[in-house]
Design an enzyme around this catalytic site. Structure first.
Site, PDB file in Angstrom:
ATOM      1  N   HIS A 107       0.818  -1.197   0.000  1.00 62.97           N
ATOM      2  CA  HIS A 107       0.000   0.000   0.000  1.00 62.97           C
ATOM      3  C   HIS A 107       0.863   1.264   0.000  1.00 62.97           C
ATOM      4  O   HIS A 107       1.959   1.270   0.554  1.00 62.97           O
ATOM      5  CB  HIS A 107      -0.901   0.026   1.242  1.00 62.97           C
ATOM      6  N   TYR A 136       0.144   0.812  14.078  1.00 62.05           N
ATOM      7  CA  TYR A 136       0.972   1.761  13.361  1.00 62.05           C
ATOM      8  C   TYR A 136       0.387   3.162  13.393  1.00 62.05           C
ATOM      9  O   TYR A 136      -0.828   3.358  13.393  1.00 62.05           O
ATOM     10  CB  TYR A 136       1.260   1.311  11.925  1.00 62.05           C
ATOM     11  N   ASP A 147      -6.364  -6.138  -2.736  1.00 57.70           N
ATOM     12  CA  ASP A 147      -4.941  -6.403  -2.941  1.00 57.70           C
ATOM     13  C   ASP A 147      -4.718  -7.413  -4.055  1.00 57.70           C
ATOM     14  O   ASP A 147      -3.762  -7.308  -4.825  1.00 57.70           O
ATOM     15  CB  ASP A 147      -4.296  -6.896  -1.647  1.00 57.70           C
ATOM     16  N   LYS A 186       4.484   6.042   7.829  1.00 59.16           N
ATOM     17  CA  LYS A 186       3.986   5.088   8.826  1.00 59.16           C
ATOM     18  C   LYS A 186       5.103   4.690   9.781  1.00 59.16           C
ATOM     19  O   LYS A 186       6.257   4.560   9.374  1.00 59.16           O
ATOM     20  CB  LYS A 186       3.436   3.831   8.140  1.00 59.16           C
TER      21      LYS A 186
END
Length: 199
Positions: free
Chosen positions: A60, A130, A167, A70
């Site tokens: 991603h 995260y 995905d 992130k």
């Protein structure tokens, strides 16, 4: 924090303080983060995902600017966390680096804006938390197929990876480039310069 082989990514190994009650660790601190990266981390969103063994999430990334940096760790179970350089024009374009994140030897990975991110759960109930520098914005979110043979990420052997429909339908790196979805290396560097006022 130590830089990874992909420019713009770091790994942090926090000290763990354990006793008969359990353990404590400081998994993020602004001072050391600024010292390593040259910038602060503007927290906009915090996420937590729990995955069954074999779940593969990613690759991603978000359009730059502003992208989405992130800061990732695993608090239960274990994952193989992967940073992929998808920035067109980058000296390490198409390269990736993997770091095992688990509860036994806690590490954290920071990836700056414009880098691709994915992970595979190595245990059931693997829990990843995260921090994100920007909130989720569907119109800016993109993906690369995590099993793209041109990237050849060395995912662990085992059962067939469990992918979301999104995905599984993601383009290859080459297809994403043809569609104009990939951030450019210079755009990403310029954006990071705007945050730090340096380098």
């Amino acid at each position: 924090m130590k830089p990874l082989g992909v420019e713009g990514a770091w790994v942090h190994e926090p000290e763990v303080f354990a006793d008969s009650r359990g353990s404590f660790r400081e998994w993020f601190a602004d001072g050391p983060f600024r010292a390593a990266t040259g910038q602060g981390f503007p927290l906009a969103q915090a996420n937590c995902s729990v995955s069954a063994r074999g779940t593969l999430r990613g690759i991603h990334f978000a359009a730059v600017p502003p992208g989405q940096a992130k800061y990732v760790t695993c608090v239960t179970g274990a994952v193989l966390d992967v940073v992929v350089d998808i920035r067109s024009g980058s000296p390490t374009f198409g390269q990736w680096e993997a770091v095992r994140l688990d509860e036994a030897t806690p590490r954290c990975v920071y990836l700056s804006e414009g880098l691709g991110h994915a992970f595979m759960a190595l245990d059931d109930h693997s829990t990843v938390v995260y921090l994100c520098s920007e909130g989720y914005a569907p119109q800016r979110e993109h993906g690369i197929h995590p099993l793209d043979p041109a990237l050849a990420v060395a995912w662990p052997a085992g059962p067939a990876p469990l992918l979301s429909d999104k995905d599984a339908a993601a383009p290859t790196l080459e297809e994403a480039g043809t569609r104009g979805l990939l951030p450019s290396y210079e755009e990403c560097r310029a954006y990071r310069r705007s945050l730090t006022g340096a380098w």
